[in-house]
Design a protein around this motif. Sequence first.
Motif, PDB file in Angstrom:
ATOM      1  N   LEU A  22       0.829  -1.205   0.000  1.00 26.03           N
ATOM      2  CA  LEU A  22       0.000   0.000   0.000  1.00 26.03           C
ATOM      3  C   LEU A  22       0.863   1.255   0.000  1.00 26.03           C
ATOM      4  CD1 LEU A  22      -2.705   1.429   0.164  1.00 26.03           C
ATOM      5  CD2 LEU A  22      -2.665   1.122   2.650  1.00 26.03           C
ATOM      6  N   ALA A  23       1.964   1.228   0.755  1.00 27.46           N
ATOM      7  CA  ALA A  23       2.845   2.390   0.782  1.00 27.46           C
ATOM      8  C   ALA A  23       3.395   2.681  -0.616  1.00 27.46           C
ATOM      9  CB  ALA A  23       3.976   2.161   1.773  1.00 27.46           C
ATOM     10  N   HIS A  24       3.833   1.642  -1.310  1.00 30.08           N
ATOM     11  CA  HIS A  24       4.352   1.836  -2.669  1.00 30.08           C
ATOM     12  C   HIS A  24       3.216   2.186  -3.628  1.00 30.08           C
ATOM     13  CE1 HIS A  24       8.579   0.709  -2.182  1.00 30.08           C
ATOM     14  NE2 HIS A  24       8.168  -0.178  -1.275  1.00 30.08           N
ATOM     15  N   ARG A  25       2.027   1.672  -3.347  1.00 29.32           N
ATOM     16  CA  ARG A  25       0.882   2.012  -4.192  1.00 29.32           C
ATOM     17  C   ARG A  25       0.594   3.510  -4.110  1.00 29.32           C
ATOM     18  NH1 ARG A  25      -1.756   0.042  -8.613  1.00 29.32           N
ATOM     19  NH2 ARG A  25      -3.955   0.663  -8.601  1.00 29.32           N
ATOM     20  N   LEU A  26       0.711   4.075  -2.916  1.00 26.28           N
ATOM     21  CA  LEU A  26       0.498   5.509  -2.758  1.00 26.28           C
ATOM     22  C   LEU A  26       1.538   6.304  -3.548  1.00 26.28           C
ATOM     23  CD1 LEU A  26      -0.340   5.690   1.060  1.00 26.28           C
ATOM     24  CD2 LEU A  26      -1.917   6.048  -0.831  1.00 26.28           C
ATOM     25  N   CYS A  27       2.789   5.847  -3.497  1.00 29.52           N
ATOM     26  CA  CYS A  27       3.834   6.530  -4.267  1.00 29.52           C
ATOM     27  C   CYS A  27       3.547   6.455  -5.766  1.00 29.52           C
ATOM     28  CB  CYS A  27       5.195   5.899  -3.956  1.00 29.52           C
ATOM     29  SG  CYS A  27       5.758   6.188  -2.283  1.00 29.52           S
ATOM     30  N   GLN A  28       3.099   5.299  -6.207  1.00 27.62           N
ATOM     31  CA  GLN A  28       2.803   5.131  -7.626  1.00 27.62           C
ATOM     32  C   GLN A  28       1.628   6.011  -8.046  1.00 27.62           C
ATOM     33  OE1 GLN A  28       2.068   1.081  -8.752  1.00 27.62           O
ATOM     34  NE2 GLN A  28       1.485   1.594 -10.849  1.00 27.62           N
ATOM     35  N   LYS A  29       0.580   6.065  -7.194  1.00 24.33           N
ATOM     36  CA  LYS A  29      -0.573   6.897  -7.526  1.00 24.33           C
ATOM     37  C   LYS A  29      -0.169   8.376  -7.564  1.00 24.33           C
ATOM     38  CE  LYS A  29      -4.264   5.358  -7.801  1.00 24.33           C
ATOM     39  NZ  LYS A  29      -4.974   4.839  -8.994  1.00 24.33           N
ATOM     40  N   TRP A  30       0.728   8.765  -6.661  1.00 24.94           N
ATOM     41  CA  TRP A  30       1.189  10.152  -6.665  1.00 24.94           C
ATOM     42  C   TRP A  30       2.000  10.438  -7.930  1.00 24.94           C
ATOM     43  CZ3 TRP A  30       6.265  12.091  -6.478  1.00 24.94           C
ATOM     44  CH2 TRP A  30       6.348  13.490  -6.330  1.00 24.94           C
ATOM     45  N   ALA A  31       2.844   9.474  -8.309  1.00 30.00           N
ATOM     46  CA  ALA A  31       3.644   9.660  -9.516  1.00 30.00           C
ATOM     47  C   ALA A  31       2.763   9.774 -10.746  1.00 30.00           C
ATOM     48  CB  ALA A  31       4.635   8.505  -9.667  1.00 30.00           C
ATOM     49  N   GLU A  32       1.611   9.106 -10.724  1.00 30.76           N
ATOM     50  CA  GLU A  32       0.687   9.156 -11.854  1.00 30.76           C
ATOM     51  C   GLU A  32      -0.233  10.375 -11.776  1.00 30.76           C
ATOM     52  OE1 GLU A  32      -1.318   5.481 -11.611  1.00 30.76           O
ATOM     53  OE2 GLU A  32       0.412   4.257 -12.229  1.00 30.76           O
ATOM     54  N   GLY A  33      -0.075  11.180 -10.736  1.00 28.79           N
ATOM     55  CA  GLY A  33      -0.836  12.414 -10.644  1.00 28.79           C
ATOM     56  C   GLY A  33      -2.187  12.294  -9.988  1.00 28.79           C
ATOM     57  N   HIS A  34      -2.419  11.226  -9.199  1.00 31.77           N
ATOM     58  CA  HIS A  34      -3.739  11.038  -8.585  1.00 31.77           C
ATOM     59  C   HIS A  34      -3.862  11.742  -7.237  1.00 31.77           C
ATOM     60  CE1 HIS A  34      -5.103   8.313 -11.691  1.00 31.77           C
ATOM     61  NE2 HIS A  34      -3.981   7.595 -11.561  1.00 31.77           N
ATOM     62  N   LEU A  35      -2.786  11.801  -6.468  1.00 30.11           N
ATOM     63  CA  LEU A  35      -2.840  12.449  -5.159  1.00 30.11           C
ATOM     64  C   LEU A  35      -2.427  13.905  -5.311  1.00 30.11           C
ATOM     65  CD1 LEU A  35      -1.314   9.654  -2.879  1.00 30.11           C
ATOM     66  CD2 LEU A  35      -3.716  10.234  -3.212  1.00 30.11           C
ATOM     67  N   ASN A  36      -3.309  14.700  -5.853  1.00 31.45           N
ATOM     68  CA  ASN A  36      -2.989  16.096  -6.157  1.00 31.45           C
ATOM     69  C   ASN A  36      -2.865  16.962  -4.906  1.00 31.45           C
ATOM     70  OD1 ASN A  36      -3.043  15.555  -8.925  1.00 31.45           O
ATOM     71  ND2 ASN A  36      -5.279  15.832  -8.992  1.00 31.45           N
ATOM     72  N   CYS A  37      -3.312  16.435  -3.758  1.00 32.07           N
ATOM     73  CA  CYS A  37      -3.232  17.242  -2.538  1.00 32.07           C
ATOM     74  C   CYS A  37      -1.800  17.347  -2.024  1.00 32.07           C
ATOM     75  CB  CYS A  37      -4.131  16.656  -1.453  1.00 32.07           C
ATOM     76  SG  CYS A  37      -3.799  14.924  -1.085  1.00 32.07           S
ATOM     77  N   PHE A  38      -0.904  16.544  -2.588  1.00 33.53           N
ATOM     78  CA  PHE A  38       0.491  16.575  -2.152  1.00 33.53           C
ATOM     79  C   PHE A  38       1.386  16.971  -3.324  1.00 33.53           C
ATOM     80  CE2 PHE A  38      -1.416  13.275   0.610  1.00 33.53           C
ATOM     81  CZ  PHE A  38      -1.296  13.966   1.818  1.00 33.53           C
ATOM     82  N   GLN A  39       2.238  17.992  -3.103  1.00 34.17           N
ATOM     83  CA  GLN A  39       3.232  18.366  -4.115  1.00 34.17           C
ATOM     84  C   GLN A  39       4.442  17.454  -4.075  1.00 34.17           C
ATOM     85  OE1 GLN A  39       4.209  22.515  -4.656  1.00 34.17           O
ATOM     86  NE2 GLN A  39       2.428  23.165  -3.449  1.00 34.17           N
ATOM     87  N   ALA A  40       4.758  16.934  -2.869  1.00 34.65           N
ATOM     88  CA  ALA A  40       5.935  16.077  -2.731  1.00 34.65           C
ATOM     89  C   ALA A  40       5.577  14.893  -1.855  1.00 34.65           C
ATOM     90  CB  ALA A  40       7.097  16.850  -2.125  1.00 34.65           C
ATOM     91  N   LEU A  41       6.094  13.728  -2.217  1.00 33.76           N
ATOM     92  CA  LEU A  41       5.854  12.501  -1.455  1.00 33.76           C
ATOM     93  C   LEU A  41       7.183  11.759  -1.316  1.00 33.76           C
ATOM     94  CD1 LEU A  41       2.873  10.094  -1.734  1.00 33.76           C
ATOM     95  CD2 LEU A  41       5.172   9.167  -1.678  1.00 33.76           C
ATOM     96  N   PHE A  42       7.514  11.370  -0.097  1.00 33.19           N
ATOM     97  CA  PHE A  42       8.757  10.656   0.183  1.00 33.19           C
ATOM     98  C   PHE A  42       8.418   9.372   0.921  1.00 33.19           C
ATOM     99  CE2 PHE A  42       9.642  15.169   0.034  1.00 33.19           C
ATOM    100  CZ  PHE A  42      10.786  15.256  -0.756  1.00 33.19           C
ATOM    101  N   LEU A  43       9.006   8.266   0.477  1.00 32.30           N
ATOM    102  CA  LEU A  43       8.801   6.968   1.117  1.00 32.30           C
ATOM    103  C   LEU A  43      10.136   6.495   1.682  1.00 32.30           C
ATOM    104  CD1 LEU A  43       7.294   4.356   1.807  1.00 32.30           C
ATOM    105  CD2 LEU A  43       7.741   3.569  -0.534  1.00 32.30           C
ATOM    106  N   PHE A  44      10.129   6.186   2.991  1.00 31.55           N
ATOM    107  CA  PHE A  44      11.327   5.685   3.663  1.00 31.55           C
ATOM    108  C   PHE A  44      10.988   4.350   4.317  1.00 31.55           C
ATOM    109  CE2 PHE A  44      11.331  10.336   3.892  1.00 31.55           C
ATOM    110  CZ  PHE A  44      12.510  10.636   3.220  1.00 31.55           C
ATOM    111  N   GLU A  45      11.943   3.445   4.243  1.00 29.94           N
ATOM    112  CA  GLU A  45      11.780   2.139   4.870  1.00 29.94           C
ATOM    113  C   GLU A  45      12.718   2.066   6.069  1.00 29.94           C
ATOM    114  OE1 GLU A  45      12.510  -0.792   1.937  1.00 29.94           O
ATOM    115  OE2 GLU A  45      10.649  -0.413   0.836  1.00 29.94           O
TER     116      GLU A  45
END
Length: 1405
Positions: free
Chosen positions: A237-260
């Motif tokens: 799900l975490a990577h899914r959110l990053c992918q959706k943001w990269a595809e322009g779906h999460l427009n409420c965020f200008q920047a998204l960072f994923l850390f493990e």
Amino acid sequence: MDPVGLQLGNKNLWSCLVRLLTKDPEWLNAKMKFFLPNTDLDSRNETLDPEQRVILQLNKLHVQGSDAWQSFIHCVCMQLEVPLDLEVLLLSTFGCDDGFTSQLGAEGKSQPESQLHHGLKRPHQSCGSSPRRKQCKKQQLELAKKYLQLLRTSAQQRYRSQIPGSGQPHAFHQVYVPPILRRATASLDTPEGAIMGDLKVEDGADVSISDLFNTRVNKGPRVTVLLGKAGMGKTTLAHRLCQKWAEGHLNCFQALFLFEFRQLNLITRFLTPSELLFDLYPSPESDHDTVFQYLEKNADQVLLIFDGLDEALQPMGPDGPGPVLTLFSHLCNGTLLPGCRVMATSRPGKLPACLPAEAAMVHMLGFDGPRVEEYVNHFFSAQPLREGALVELQTNGRLRSLCAVPALCQVACLCLHHLLPDHAPGQSVALLPTMTQLYMQMVLALSPPGHLPTSSLLDLGEVALRGLETGKVIFYAKDIAPPLIAFGATHSLLTSFCVRTGPEHQQTGYSFTHLSLQEFLAALHLMASPKVNKDTLTQYVTLHSRWVQRTKARLGLSDHLPTFLAGLASCTCRPFLSHLAQGNEDCVGAKQAAVVQVLKKLATRKLTGPKVVELCHCVDETQEPELASLTAQSLPYQLPFHNFPLTCTDLATLTNILEHREAPIHLDFDGCPLEPHCPEALVGCGQIENLSFKSRKCGDAFAEALSRSLPTMGRLQMLGLAGSKITARGISHLVKALPLCPQLKEVSFRDNQLSDQVVLNIVEVLPHLPRLRKLDLSSNSICVSTLLCLARVAVTCPTVRMLQAREADLIFLLSPPTETTAELQRAPDLQESDGQRKGAQSRSLTLRLQKCQLQVHDAEALIALLQEGPHLEEVDLSGNQLEDEGCRLMAEAASQLHITRKLDLSDNGLSVAGVHCVLRAMSACWTLAELHISLQHKTVIFMFAQEPEEQKGPQERAAFLDSLMLQMPSELPLSSRRMRLTHCGLQAKHLEQLCKALGGSCHLGHLHLDFSGNALGDEGAARLAQLLPGLGALQSLNLSENGLSLDAVLGLVRCFSTLQWLFRLDISFESQHILLRGDKTGRDIWATGSSPDFPAAAEFLGFRQRCIPRSLCLSECPLEPPSLTRLCATLKDCPGPLELQLSCKFLSDQSLETLLDCLPQLPQLSLLQLSQTGLSPKSPFLLANTLSLCPRVKKVDLRSLNHATLHFRSNEEEEGVCCGRFTGCSLSQEHVESFCWLLSKCKDLSQVDLSANLLGDSGLRCLLECLPQVPISGLLDLSHNSVSQESALYLVETLPSCPRVREASVNLGSEQSFRIHFSREDQAGKTLRLSECSFQPEHVSRLATGLSQSLQLTELTLTQCCLGQKQLAILLRLVGRPAGLFSLRLHKAHRETVLPQTGGLCFGI
């Protein structure tokens, strides 16, 4: 030829490799992505021709080092169709260390930084301030825009479509179905620095991905915590959110960072926020401070995702938490990058205290049925395979329960994709019965057909085990041999990623595709590797308690390892393991047997709930029926599961084990987070007898699933569902299901916040549950109108025996009829039949509606309802708001409601005026046995007896009363009632009205009246004494605690002469205890006094009044002469016989004289007792004088100057002997003469007891001298007066002067007795017994002289008097007696020796 190709020294081999890879560019892209996970493959190479692009990719791969290059060459040879001669050359040239020259390695490492991707190059010093002091806003926005575009481009490149591995379907990496997400309703609580992940979840509140970040919090940190067990899809799900943001779906965020956190844990230095963002992600091309300032300014549009928070909880050192966790804490609390959104994923367990209390908690609950079906539809592109897979899942419950875990669902689909084409319907699922065999089939599916790489699997398993033991999930090239890396990449067992710990510190890391896969491979190594022996293997078969997650700093990595070991112990896995072990089947069999043996030992132990679940998983994986039966039978009858999360798979496994159990079992789930579809796992579990759930996470979806399972549990008798979030929708499903469970005996829906209508819907099912004994609907907040409706149900339903409602409590208790269940089910609508109406009338209903806010109009409705109902055993309306009017209505209706035991109207606001109304209302109630009203204690209780039989005719009753003359008083039938009006504040002004109200109750039987604790005072006591004759015969009257003075108390004594029923008056003045009582054996036939219509009864009543003494007990009272004089004057008119019992701390001589002087004025007195009353030393003389002054005194008994009793003769008795007993009165020598003079004035003393005094030898000598003056005709007891041999000798010497003495006995041993028996006439013969007198030699002559002078002494017995043969001979020689018979007996040591007769004497020894 490029430089690398020239340096390799083999032009033809390099060209062949380039041509081979040019044919399959997608495969090469996938491998480049695996070995170089952070390299941009296409953004700068789209213009190159295919061959040049391949050469460029090979160059990038080659400079990574020998390990990566060798692993890549092994992948080429394993996965691509490479000619044999080329494969040999590639492996011999490039696939070993010799083929990779040190020169090339050095050049690859020393390549200039300009050849690296610009995102990897950022000198740290560039983070300083820009040379220019200010930039225009347009330039700042331009820099930020470029950086944000760089972030998005990098994310797009990262999540570009992946190419499936060997044997994998195209959708293996493509399918994504969001799992069930539930938002918790409670905020976090952080006691002791930790918060728990198993918080309250509102069932039905599904959360979509887009809703994860909807919050009303506008200020401060905004944190979301995603909780889910292993395999639920948190990382996905975490990577899914990053992918959706990269595809322009999460427009409420200008920047998204994923850390493990598994990578962040490798960082040991403290990071700033800019270092966290720009060192571990692509950095801005220039002016980093400006970009970071932009991010800070727009922090509310920045999302930071931290995956694996549970992996960050390392034990804290002396300096506190680690650097990464410290940074995470500051981000959550808003001290760094304030306003940014933070999302963390974690397994349930201990979470760090840095999470704010307002953090949103979201639980991942896996897949339900529809989601599993959706996943299958997306996974299989071919229609036949899709339909076949769905059919297999629908027909196999075990596999369907496994698919509730998304990770297992993916594995199951992969296995079905491999098995379905080659197997008939139903055969594929047969190969997937357990999780272990699911993974085993996955390995087979990913392997080349007909070829299982055994050595590679075992070697990779060894790496996996080593990682589990050391807590390692990230591996580097140095940890895994290149062939194993190639093997793992080829079979999708390993995944790669770029590990960055700084701006210039990065390398490729590897991990298993899932932690459970690492555990499975480790289990394979343990079971099949010859390096592992049986003893080492069994050390890994343990049970992990999930409760440890609450306090453990870091969750273990080997949670499923014991389960996989148990699964591999199955006989089905033996061929697979034997193949891995290269045919060593005996070794595999021994290891399997060892695992099963350990599980058998665990099955017989007493385990906690979490360990029971783990054991069931292990046992179910073995597929051993014998082991499953042993485990099932060893489970306790009461099996609790408290406060740990459970999944549908857990319950399904438990159900599988219970199928092997014969005895019933009780399952109690208290505080366990349960998935909504969990109850479906219990379908068909016939062993469950009691089933209870208590959790706020249970809601409508849970209830719906439970309703489908309940009818399949044939032995279920108790169902409990408490503390849930069920609404009307969920209850409707349960209400429909309950009639399908006729065997239910108890149902509980406590604390479910049910609405009124829902509660009414539930009680409608009562007639359809013929065996139900209890229905608990407590803590559901219903209104009064609903409560009255429930009361109507209790009245009309023939099986209800009790309805209890008290504040939050609401309980129905039922008694099932004798009819069978089948009969009741055949005619559910015949409740108004004659038979059922008779049953309703024969039953007794208890109705308790306590503290329900009932008012007067509710009482009217309730009365109308109850009048139509059955007999009422108890009606409890305490704690309501009925007030005077409502209490009056209930009291008037009591006789019509057929109440057989109790009516409770306590705490209803009753006033003093209302007491009168209640008494009048109850005056005509024949069945009332007791009424207790206490306004101070808010008590109003009516107790009832059984209804009396019909009255008999006059002649029949007269015969009945005459027959009572032949019965003993204790055998007469009792009929009485009690009226207790205590602590009501009653005053004298209330008495007349109260007595009028009570007048109607007196004719119904003996009345016990209690006015204690009121405020009557002297005036009230006097007024009541005047009113009492009008109340008829009472059985008792209690006037305690009414503030009466001594004059008022003494005034009550007159009641003896005015009240015929009064036989005993008990008064304790200080404690204000005043009780007037009638005859204890009184009966109902005397309730109205003498009855002229029944001569036998009247005659018997007069006889009883003459024979039964009246008693006055006056204690704790100052008995002064004036009071005693008044008391005796009052008692003159009292009918006799009379017993007077007085008690006080001390009675003076003057008071005692006054009392004794009044005795002649009380001819009816039969007993005078002074108990527990201190008397002076003069009192024995005063009492002794009474024997002569008052001829009616026949006995005086004085004990220890504390208790004196005088017994009197009745007027009909003639004067006779009297006796005196003065024990323990401290009489000494100085008192003897005067005391004997007082006794000498008596005509005839039958007995005088002076034992336990202080006479001593001198006092006894004086008393013996005075004996001739005292007219004693019986016994004189002088025991226990501390006498010695002198007194015994003086007794012998005194015998000649006491002709009326017939026997004397002295025992100076432990008995200490000294008794002299007299006769009325002179006695010719006397008997003397001396025991244990211990005579000395000097006493012998004196004893002989006394014996010689006592001519009337005919028998002397000496017992253990210490006379030896010599002293005896002297005694016999000195005794001079005239002719005659004199018997001397000597008892010694239990022997009697008879001496020969000497002269005229007879001796017996």
